[in-house]
Design an enzyme around this catalytic site. Structure first.
Site, PDB file in Angstrom:
ATOM      1  N   GLU A  17      -3.041   6.401  -7.914  1.00 50.06           N
ATOM      2  CA  GLU A  17      -3.719   7.489  -7.441  1.00 50.06           C
ATOM      3  C   GLU A  17      -3.941   8.611  -8.026  1.00 50.06           C
ATOM      4  OE1 GLU A  17      -4.309   7.405  -2.956  1.00 50.06           O
ATOM      5  OE2 GLU A  17      -4.707   9.606  -3.115  1.00 50.06           O
TER       6      GLU A  17
ATOM      7  N   ASN B 163     -10.142   0.014   0.689  1.00 48.77           N
ATOM      8  CA  ASN B 163      -8.906   0.084   1.438  1.00 48.77           C
ATOM      9  C   ASN B 163      -9.399   0.412   3.002  1.00 48.77           C
ATOM     10  OD1 ASN B 163      -7.763  -0.366  -0.540  1.00 48.77           O
ATOM     11  ND2 ASN B 163      -5.896   0.969   0.013  1.00 48.77           N
TER      12      ASN B 163
ATOM     13  N   HIS C  65      -9.943   4.611  -1.062  1.00 49.42           N
ATOM     14  CA  HIS C  65      -9.017   4.757   0.189  1.00 49.42           C
ATOM     15  C   HIS C  65      -9.837   5.369   1.262  1.00 49.42           C
ATOM     16  CE1 HIS C  65      -4.861   3.514  -1.402  1.00 49.42           C
ATOM     17  NE2 HIS C  65      -5.815   3.390  -2.500  1.00 49.42           N
TER      18      HIS C  65
ATOM     19  N   ASP D  46       2.107   5.493  -5.191  1.00 52.06           N
ATOM     20  CA  ASP D  46       1.260   6.706  -4.640  1.00 52.06           C
ATOM     21  C   ASP D  46       1.994   8.008  -5.231  1.00 52.06           C
ATOM     22  OD1 ASP D  46      -0.273   8.617  -3.805  1.00 52.06           O
ATOM     23  OD2 ASP D  46      -0.354   7.854  -1.805  1.00 52.06           O
TER      24      ASP D  46
ATOM     25  N   ASP E 155       0.863  -1.136   0.019  1.00 52.43           N
ATOM     26  CA  ASP E 155       0.063   0.101  -0.090  1.00 52.43           C
ATOM     27  C   ASP E 155       0.801   1.317   0.108  1.00 52.43           C
ATOM     28  OD1 ASP E 155      -2.506   1.331   0.057  1.00 52.43           O
ATOM     29  OD2 ASP E 155      -2.837   0.925   2.284  1.00 52.43           O
ATOM     30  N   HIS E 156       0.378   2.526  -0.588  1.00 52.52           N
ATOM     31  CA  HIS E 156       1.036   3.606  -0.416  1.00 52.52           C
ATOM     32  C   HIS E 156       2.422   3.709  -0.679  1.00 52.52           C
ATOM     33  CE1 HIS E 156      -2.607   5.980   0.051  1.00 52.52           C
ATOM     34  NE2 HIS E 156      -2.991   4.978   0.883  1.00 52.52           N
TER      35      HIS E 156
HETATM   36  P1  13P Z   1      -8.636   4.039   6.686  1.00 56.50           P
HETATM   37  O1  13P Z   1      -7.434   3.781   7.662  1.00 56.50           O
HETATM   38  O2  13P Z   1      -9.471   5.594   6.951  1.00 56.50           O
HETATM   39  O3  13P Z   1      -9.429   2.810   6.680  1.00 56.50           O
HETATM   40  O4  13P Z   1      -7.986   3.894   5.403  1.00 56.50           O
HETATM   41  C1  13P Z   1      -7.209   2.947   4.881  1.00 56.50           C
HETATM   42  C2  13P Z   1      -6.283   3.005   3.495  1.00 56.50           C
HETATM   43  O5  13P Z   1      -7.104   3.767   2.749  1.00 56.50           O
HETATM   44  C3  13P Z   1      -5.324   2.388   3.420  1.00 56.50           C
HETATM   45  O6  13P Z   1      -4.637   2.626   2.113  1.00 56.50           O
END
Ligand code: 13P
Length: 286
Positions: A134, A232, A210, A104, A82-83
């Site tokens: 994104e 997410n 997200h 990202d 992620d990210h």
């Molecule tokens: P939240 O922590 O708001 O559920 O978002 C998680 C997220 O988008 C991780 O990429």
């Protein structure tokens, strides 16, 4: 069953109009809670790791466990990074066995976001790995998860931008900014469904949301009905785990550390279970 690519999971979700839950974990306990919940429901799931976990001195052990656990799972699991802020972080994720990575570049100038996303796609495709990017910017992943965030309409994704980005990169799936934030909300979230509909109409690839925490069940159902295929989710799961640990400690006269962990893990599993149901994720047998 298998460690699969996110593309495989999301193409079925797109065809059958549901979303697959994508849950972040920074450690073993939560990873187990996520996979167990999916196994009990017999549904696919996406387990997400963060770049900081790959930079940890124990990354080899953690990622070794995760890839093996996903492989041995009784349901299809995608292991997603992620990210990732850089190309190098994405490559590291691929080397560690992630079956999909997110680059990202949402805070970068458009051309720079396109350039690096394309480079990531080239490396990922050579290894059979899915790529998420994104466009627009979902607020709140800059370290203020618990303080409360507000969405910035100026950073919402436009249809033109989403389509242009897809055409320029050929990315596998795209995260869009339509009113959610990462972490806790300051005020009430307001989703721009009209914008989502317009993006959905033009974009032929799965759309990712997200900042899944903090919405009501009706919002999730509506988001899925309007075309979101990956949600997410992290904050509400980790807060539920922490609250359950606190409650267990307050209510139990004598306990050991493992009892506290088990209480937190059960609460996280219940949150994942509930959201898999609300997201409409279909059983692997359907
Ligand atoms: P939240 O922590 O708001 O559920 O978002 C998680 C997220 O988008 C991780 O990429």
């Amino acid at each position: 069953m298998a460690l699969v690519t996110m593309k495989e999971l999301l193409s079925v979700a797109k065809d059958k109009n549901y979303a697959v839950g994508a849950f972040d974990t920074l450690e073993y306990i939560t990873a187990e809670a996520i996979i167990r919940a999916a196994e009990k429901r017999n549904t696919p799931v996406i387990v997400m790791v963060m770049p900081m976990s790959l930079d940890d001195p124990n990354a080899d052990a953690f990622m070794g466990y995760l890839t093996e656990r996903c492989r041995r799972s009784s349901v299809p699991v995608a292991l997603h990074l992620d990210h990732s802020p850089t190309y190098e972080a994405c490559v590291k994720g691929i080397q560690y066995g992630c079956t999909s990575v997110m680059f990202d570049g949402s805070s970068l100038p458009y051309e720079e976001n396109v350039r690096i996303t394309k480079k990531v796609i080239e490396a990922a495709r050579a290894c059979g790995v899915t790529v998420e990017a994104e466009i627009g910017h979902v607020a709140g992943h800059e370290g203020n998860m618990l303080e409360g965030n507000v969405a910035d309409p100026d950073a919402y994704t436009t249809v033109e931008e989403a389509l242009r980005f897809y055409k320029d990169t050929d990315v596998d799936c795209l995260a869009v900014a339509i009113g959610t934030v990462h972490g806790v909300y300051k005020g009430t979230p307001k989703i721009d469904y009209e914008r989502l509909d317009a993006i959905k109409k033009e974009l032929p690839i799965p759309i990712v949301l997200h900042g899944g925490s903090g919405l009501g069940d009706e919002d999730y159902k509506k988001l899925v009905a309007h075309g979101i295929n990956k949600i997410n989710f992290y904050t509400a799961m980790t807060l539920a785990g922490a609250a359950a640990c606190k409650q267990y400690i307050e209510e139990t006269p004598r306990f050991q550390f493992t009892d506290v962990i088990a209480a937190g893990q059960q609460a996280e599993e219940a949150v994942v279970d509930h959201h898999i149901e609300v997201f409409g994720t279909l059983s692997v047998l359907s």
